[in-house]
Design an enzyme around this catalytic site. Structure first.
Site, PDB file in Angstrom:
ATOM      1  N   ASP A 229       0.878  -1.160   0.000  1.00 43.02           N
ATOM      2  CA  ASP A 229       0.000   0.000   0.000  1.00 43.02           C
ATOM      3  C   ASP A 229       0.927   1.224   0.000  1.00 43.02           C
ATOM      4  OD1 ASP A 229      -2.049   1.816   0.093  1.00 43.02           O
ATOM      5  OD2 ASP A 229      -3.116   0.848   1.741  1.00 43.02           O
TER       6      ASP A 229
HETATM    7  C1  BGC Z   1      -4.920   3.366   0.109  1.00 44.40           C
HETATM    8  C2  BGC Z   1      -4.979   2.403  -1.050  1.00 44.40           C
HETATM    9  C3  BGC Z   1      -4.756   3.147  -2.343  1.00 44.40           C
HETATM   10  C4  BGC Z   1      -3.430   3.881  -2.266  1.00 44.40           C
HETATM   11  C5  BGC Z   1      -3.117   4.678  -3.510  1.00 44.40           C
HETATM   12  C6  BGC Z   1      -3.666   4.206   0.094  1.00 44.40           C
HETATM   13  O1  BGC Z   1      -3.721   5.205   1.061  1.00 44.40           O
HETATM   14  O2  BGC Z   1      -4.990   2.654   1.319  1.00 44.40           O
HETATM   15  O3  BGC Z   1      -6.202   1.724  -1.074  1.00 44.40           O
HETATM   16  O4  BGC Z   1      -4.781   2.248  -3.411  1.00 44.40           O
HETATM   17  O5  BGC Z   1      -3.469   4.787  -1.178  1.00 44.40           O
HETATM   18  O6  BGC Z   1      -3.976   5.757  -3.630  1.00 44.40           O
END
Ligand code: BGC
Length: 659
Positions: A229
């Site tokens: 993530d």
């Molecule tokens: C989120 C993800 C997301 C990523 C990119 C993170 O903060 O938890 O679900 O895909 O950011 O935006």
């Protein structure tokens, strides 16, 4: 040139940099071998492609994209085929926008209705969650675009999501949290997986060899790449060793250097980094070689698909005296801001820049017998609350029926923040009470990403739950309210009576470091059923404008061992006057042995269409896993001997037929 040869020709520094991303949304290219930079971007219910100067909080505008119903709504369709269609739409736009991987579906289990991100997630039930996700993954990948089901693993709260430690016993992990991913991985073969920020039993998800390698790859056969993530990487060397391949977002020169240093000082085998590069390159090439350079996206068709999906997902929770559908000749007062400006998506990284927004008023506002009044405002700066309320009450007295469009404001549920309560804003609850006091035919239409309490439920005649239904949700609402479509959604989560009734109530959102999952496998309906706790609406509940009859539940055997397959059939008839879809739900009631086991568990479901008077035979095949539990001493699935009930249910609490 094949991938292995490319890797042989790459320097250690190039390989380390490749595993550390290029920029916020891109993986690096390898010029020498004509491999371009590739883009990955959010998901999960629309494409959020930002310009290069990206910020993942969504402050910078992204390209226009069709905003489909969020996971909370889609799951209520109980139809993986619809999820596949939605996934395919995402894949088509991704091709047109040259995006190699869409970051989604988001598929964590709804452990508590307070989780701020529940609107993105599917369900409290792992079978439903896994099957919907499998549909979404297959759909997107059918367009030669990858997916990244997220967030692996046990990421069920937003409170301290980056550092908290989910402490989950082995049995609960297997039966609930891993199970939500397992069937999806095995059936749909996602190109990538995104691991979560949190720690799992003491080790960051990104560094967790047990789950990233032993389970995901060795047991389930995952062969894509695992990415972090955004910003979840803690120790790049330990992560690589555990089975992580890509740290995002890039660039991370320090991380690349740590990897190079580790190889040089002998603490990391270069073969580990070669494997990671190989896994990433395999996926990159799969995309690049199949990229449709002239792909164009049909937005109008996408909007129609969004409308259809929401029409099949909205849940009719209550419909006393057949008050719905509305008749065109009735004088209907529509009340509430959301009738003109629907709330249709949640906040955070999934925030889509919608192609166009259709409200219910756009669709029906020109009809002869309808009118609208504000009723409430969800802006705290508007001080006209009392005046709006008085006007709504006066107008409601004169109408044949009143339909109140309400729900949760966006600030109530968003990524990064958990909810503190289940209640809707008090001004909306007050409005519903006041209107229903003067208007006996009051109907409530809800816009929310997760369960809410309904202190006014006994004084209204009908409730239609739209959830966050995407940019075309107003069109779906119009079709459903006026009976052009027949509701067929079923709740993918329990609506409890009060927050205090939820299984995690005493401790959810209180602890911020170690988060023991004390309720174990008694999540959602597994808890309410087992401890016999009444709920507002059970998992699986949903009404229709027609009625269905069930008969002739048959099993091809009544004794079996865990190597056998059981075939179950049941006849379902549309006994009403309207064509419609029914969700046939099969649960297995577990034998009551010495230990606490969920009373009944969803083991199969099928959505079918029936003309009035039509009967269809529905067949389910159940294998070992439909009866098994995880045995922590054996570290394996095991079926305790005993008498299991095969139940066809209207919802998780109401058994229609059983053997
Ligand atoms: C989120 C993800 C997301 C990523 C990119 C993170 O903060 O938890 O679900 O895909 O950011 O935006």
């Amino acid at each position: 040139m094949d991938v292995k040869t490319i890797i042989e020709k790459m320097t250690l520094e190039e390989k380390a940099a490749f595993c550390a991303g290029k920029d916020f949304w891109h993986l690096g290219g390898i010029e020498e071998f004509h491999i371009p930079e590739t883009m990955v971007t959010d998901g999960p219910h629309g494409l959020r492609k930002q310009a290069r100067e990206a910020d993942h909080l969504g402050l910078n505008e992204s390209v226009k994209a069709v905003c489909f119903p969020a996971g909370c709504a889609l799951a209520c369709s109980f139809d993986p085929e619809l999820a596949r269609e939605m996934g395919a739409e995402l894949g088509k736009l991704a091709q047109a926008e040259d995006v190699s991987v869409v970051l989604g579906p988001a598929m964590n289990i709804k452990r508590s209705p307070l989780c701020g991100r529940n609107f993105e997630y599917y369900s409290e039930d792992p079978l439903l969650s896994a099957r919907m996700a499998a549909g979404a993954v297959k759909g997107t990948q059918s367009q030669d675009v990858g997916t990244s089901p997220k967030h692996f693993l046990a990421n069920n709260q937003e409170y301290y999501r980056m550092s908290s430690n989910s402490v989950v016993d082995e049995q609960t992990m297997r039966e609930i949290y891993l199970a939500s991913f397992e069937e999806m991985v095995k059936e749909a073969k996602p190109w990538t997986i995104m691991c979560s920020y949190n720690r799992v039993n003491g080790t960051y998800a990104c560094e967790n060899q047990e789950y990233l390698t032993d389970v995901l790859r060795d047991e389930w056969g995952f062969d894509g790449y695992v990415m972090t993530d955004w910003g979840a990487l803690d120790d790049p060397v330990e992560s690589l060793k555990a089975g992580l391949d890509l740290g995002m977002p890039g660039p991370m020169p320090d991380n690349a250097k740590r990897i190079v240093d580790a190889v040089k000082d002998g603490s990391l085998d270069e073969g580990v980094i070669d494997t990671a590069v190989e896994r990433i390159l395999n996926i990159v090439l799969k995309y690049v070689e199949n990229h449709k350079k002239d792909a164009a996206y049909d937005f109008e068709a996408g909007h129609e698909t969004a409308r259809r999906i929401e029409t099949e997902s909205a849940v009719l929770l209550k419909n006393e005296d057949g008050i719905l559908p509305l008749q065109e000749k009735e004088n209907v007062l529509f009340i509430g801001e959301y009738a003109k400006k629907p709330r249709y998506q949640g906040g955070g990284s999934s925030h889509i820049n919608p192609w166009k927004i259709s409200s219910v008023w756009d669709e029906i506002g020109t009809m002869e017998h309808v009118s609208w009044t504000q009723g409430y405002t969800d802006s705290s700066r508007d001080h006209n609350g009392e005046a709006y309320l008085r006007e709504a009450v006066e107008l409601a007295k004169k109408a044949d029926k009143a339909v109140i469009f309400c729900g949760l404001p966006e600030i109530y549920e968003t990524e990064g923040v958990d909810r503190k309560k289940l209640d809707m804003p008090e001004n909306q609850n007050t409005l519903i009470r006041a209107v229903s006091e003067v208007q006996p035919n009051t109907i409530v239409v809800l816009h929310n990403g997760s369960a809410v309490t309904m202190p006014w439920i006994d004084s209204v005649k009908a409730v239609l739950e739209l959830y966050l239904g995407g940019e075309a949700s107003g069109l779906a609402a119009a079709d459903l309210l006026y009976g052009k479509a027949n509701p067929s959604g079923r709740l993918a989560e329990t609506f409890p009576l009060r927050l205090e009734d939820t299984p995690t109530y005493p401790y959810y959102g209180v602890e911020k470091d170690d988060i023991p999952y004390r309720e174990g496998r008694l999540v959602g309906y597994r808890y309410y059923n087992t401890v016999r706790k009444p709920v507002l609406y059970p998992f699986g509940h949903g009404l229709s404008y027609t009625t269905f009859g069930y008969a002739d539940l048959r099993l091809d055997k009544i004794e079996m061992t865990d190597g056998d397959e059981l075939t179950v059939t049941v006849d379902v008839t549309n006994t009403g006057k309207t064509a419609g879809k029914e969700v046939v739900q099969l649960y297995v009631q577990n034998p009551s042995l010495h230990e606490v086991r969920p009373l009944r568990e969803l083991r199969g479901f099928r959505k079918i269409f029936l003309e009035p008077g039509e009967t269809k035979k529905v067949e389910f095949r159940l294998r070992k896993r439909a009866f098994a539990e995880w045995n922590p001493s054996m570290h394996d699935w095991f079926v305790p001997a005993g008498c299991y009930h095969i139940e066809i249910c209207a919802n998780a609490q109401e058994v229609l037929l059983e053997v």
